[in-house]
Design a protein around this motif. Structure first.
Motif, PDB file in Angstrom:
ATOM      1  N   HIS A   3      -5.849-147.066 -14.201  1.00 29.86           N
ATOM      2  CA  HIS A   3      -6.773-145.941 -14.172  1.00 29.86           C
ATOM      3  C   HIS A   3      -8.063-146.333 -14.875  1.00 29.86           C
TER       4      HIS A   3
ATOM      5  N   TRP B  56     -11.582-144.195 -16.046  1.00 32.35           N
ATOM      6  CA  TRP B  56     -12.374-142.961 -16.057  1.00 32.35           C
ATOM      7  C   TRP B  56     -13.603-143.125 -16.955  1.00 32.35           C
TER       8      TRP B  56
ATOM      9  N   LEU C 153     -10.482-133.807 -14.731  1.00 29.65           N
ATOM     10  CA  LEU C 153      -9.581-134.486 -15.673  1.00 29.65           C
ATOM     11  C   LEU C 153     -10.100-134.461 -17.108  1.00 29.65           C
ATOM     12  N   TYR C 154      -9.158-134.461 -18.040  1.00 30.51           N
ATOM     13  CA  TYR C 154      -9.455-134.538 -19.471  1.00 30.51           C
ATOM     14  C   TYR C 154      -8.414-135.439 -20.114  1.00 30.51           C
TER      15      TYR C 154
ATOM     16  N   LYS D  21      -0.462-130.132 -13.432  1.00 34.94           N
ATOM     17  CA  LYS D  21      -1.549-129.856 -14.391  1.00 34.94           C
ATOM     18  C   LYS D  21      -1.596-130.937 -15.472  1.00 34.94           C
ATOM     19  N   TRP D  22      -0.409-131.318 -15.927  1.00 38.22           N
ATOM     20  CA  TRP D  22      -0.289-132.333 -16.995  1.00 38.22           C
ATOM     21  C   TRP D  22       0.089-133.626 -16.285  1.00 38.22           C
ATOM     22  N   ARG D  23      -0.927-134.398 -15.907  1.00 36.69           N
ATOM     23  CA  ARG D  23      -0.709-135.521 -14.998  1.00 36.69           C
ATOM     24  C   ARG D  23       0.020-136.699 -15.624  1.00 36.69           C
TER      25      ARG D  23
ATOM     26  N   ILE E  57      -3.153-136.934 -19.878  1.00 37.89           N
ATOM     27  CA  ILE E  57      -4.229-136.644 -18.917  1.00 37.89           C
ATOM     28  C   ILE E  57      -3.907-135.298 -18.272  1.00 37.89           C
TER      29      ILE E  57
ATOM     30  N   ASP F 203      -5.163-132.188 -15.579  1.00 40.09           N
ATOM     31  CA  ASP F 203      -5.953-131.938 -14.361  1.00 40.09           C
ATOM     32  C   ASP F 203      -6.011-130.429 -14.160  1.00 40.09           C
TER      33      ASP F 203
ATOM     34  N   GLU G 276     -10.271-139.890  -8.536  1.00 35.79           N
ATOM     35  CA  GLU G 276      -9.201-139.075  -9.140  1.00 35.79           C
ATOM     36  C   GLU G 276      -9.799-137.733  -9.551  1.00 35.79           C
TER      37      GLU G 276
END
Lengths: 94, 94, 94, 94, 94, 94, 94, 94, 94, 94
Positions: free
Chosen positions: G42, G44, I2-3, I39-41, I55, I57, I94
């Motif tokens: 990945h 980002w 994403l965070y 949600k919680w990738r 990560i 989403d 992504e």
């Protein structure tokens, strides 16, 4: 001889309110006595914090330490000391 | 209204000595003018550093920023500002 | 009156070797003069660093700042100063 | 062989006063014994703090650790150690 | 007597490639000589960094400082030293 | 595959002495077992601290985490891990 | 075996634009090759920064270091590496 | 969707004044365009610093990064971003 | 959108084991539900720490905050959030 | 006159839930009163944290300190204050 002293107060939340009040009252009295003697020249509150910025005028490092060590809140404070010198651009000799 | 201002001077070593001298001369003149006007209340040297601790007395945040921004050394300084308030234990209202 | 002084030397890599050598020679001479006068009581190298730990014995903050400010390496050093006081467990009064 | 040792004391506010007093008395006795033996060469109070700056003179890293680890206040201190070497500008070989 | 030494290399981007190559070659030769002598016991690269973790085995603080100070990359490194002692849970006496 | 692991032990002062002793005894036994298996290659005490520097030799990140997580003192330690790689100047392939 | 890698790019302002462009082009090509091989899982961008958060999947610490060390931007980046392990609450084994 | 963005400007002292002036003029124009579009909701100067505190209102992380990355001063700024959420005590839904 | 979210768990040592176990069980269930919803990738353990790298989403800052705030361990964690954007060198969107 | 205020809430885990609830209710009421008066201009939650970013509009440093000091959560918060000035690129005079 001048020093900038920054004090951050951290009283434990477990201290009973009346104990804290008594310590603060003694702190205030002692602080005001030192101010009247001209030793504690300035005392300001930092906005938003339980802390202060102070200027002390003492004869020696030992005198300053003795004073700070005698503060009733001393065991509950984080203290930073910066010795100050005359600034060549200052219009007064403090 | 009071603020503590801490200024650390970092003049690049590549600056020609006469350029640095000229900037410092203007800095000193401007600083002394502000001191005489009562805006720059105190100016102390921190022992062992090329930095100072200062107390400013101004009418507003904007006035303070304008003053600091006009300092000839402004591009070469790291400046930290702490707004100050009256301290309940102080024997004077500064 | 004692102070611990920590000095970290950061000479720019662009400084010509002979200029650096000349500054260091003056630094050494000045340092040794202050040591002989009893002002610069101790001078130790920190292992693995281009820095030192020193103990100064001076009459005032101003005297200390003047000395440090006169060091030929002053413009190339980061200096931290801690004022020291007598320790109640010390067997000597230094 | 010299080391600078900085000790910051953080006794929990919940420790009964007489327990603290007893630990401090043992600390003082042990510290003074090491000073008399020439192991703990210097001991200074940092102004405004419950901390000290010390110089130790020991034969090895292990000897220093054993000494520090045996301090009655050891569980209540944050300790930083810097090994020291002879400085080429020092006028004495310490 | 063991010390952990962490070295971070910061060669200026302005250094000509052949100068850097020559310094690094001398560094490598000197490092390998010290390793063969048993003074530089371990040398590891930290993943993702131009830095290393090393273990030195020397007779004194002064010997360690002299070695580190003689490293051809010394002027271009940030070095941190931690003196090590025997650990009571270790199955060997290193 | 090697990793440097630094562990700082912070046992709460409120833990009963016999509980602490029991945890430390299990920690020691487990640590020595891992040392004998060659997983925990080196274990040194940092002078003046209740902490250690260790070198682990494991097959994977997961194996290392499982080991550290199983340490009886794990809930009372701050642990930092640095993965290590072969250094091009090392005379051995560790 | 997974690692989180954070890279902050700091290209000197003195680097000619075409040199920077060429290095970045090689960086991009190499990065995409590693992504296609499944090594660089990945990649980002951190919002507001010239930096990235990456996940690498490699067989060993040495393989990871070699990859990172081969990045054309390696001399201009600050890189932090955290080895990752399987999380007991994760619904997949990555 | 709101974000607090803090930008610290660090223009190299070696940049010619007219180049800096041109970049700042483009920065101002671009900033004002984004303000008029309602994307850059607030823009304040931090007193005593060449830095600002800003509030952005954008549709996504990607939109915010694109905007910040397009700032003419982007290569000369350190930027920190904090995503914001509605506060349960706020009397408005911003 | 994403965070990256980093969570460090700090459960007080005074919490009864069965209370901690119950909170962790709810945390796990909630975490796995969010993972299944996409949600919680990603969720990884940081080697040697009681912390994770994750990560997320989500559609908005508010959605992310609500999720994190609902974590049963939220009162016992230090959480840092970095918003992520598409990287121009990434081979996937992504 | 504007100030950015960042507040991090750290309520001790030992505080009974109903005490915390009562303090929070008073905090909310007081906060909303200040918002309605236009003193507390903006109040946002930082995603993932029990903290906020706020903008205050007050007549003086003293007024701001009094407000913050009166917050029911004041003893349980870490507060940082940055005085703000008009930004020359802002399209409004706030």
């Amino acid at each position: 001889m001048l020093y900038m002293v920054e004090m951050v107060v951290k009283i434990p939340h477990t201290m009973p309110a009346e104990v804290a009040a008594e310590i603060k009252a003694r702190e205030k009295a002692y602080s005001q006595q030192l101010q009247k003697e001209g030793k504690w020249r300035h005392l300001w509150r930092v906005v938003g914090e339980y802390s202060n910025v102070s200027i002390f005028d003492v004869a020696s490092n030992d005198e300053l330490h003795t004073m700070l060590n005698n503060l009733p809140l001393f065991p509950y404070m984080e203290i930073k000391v910066k010795p100050l010198a005359n600034h060549p651009s200052s219009i007064v000799q403090e």
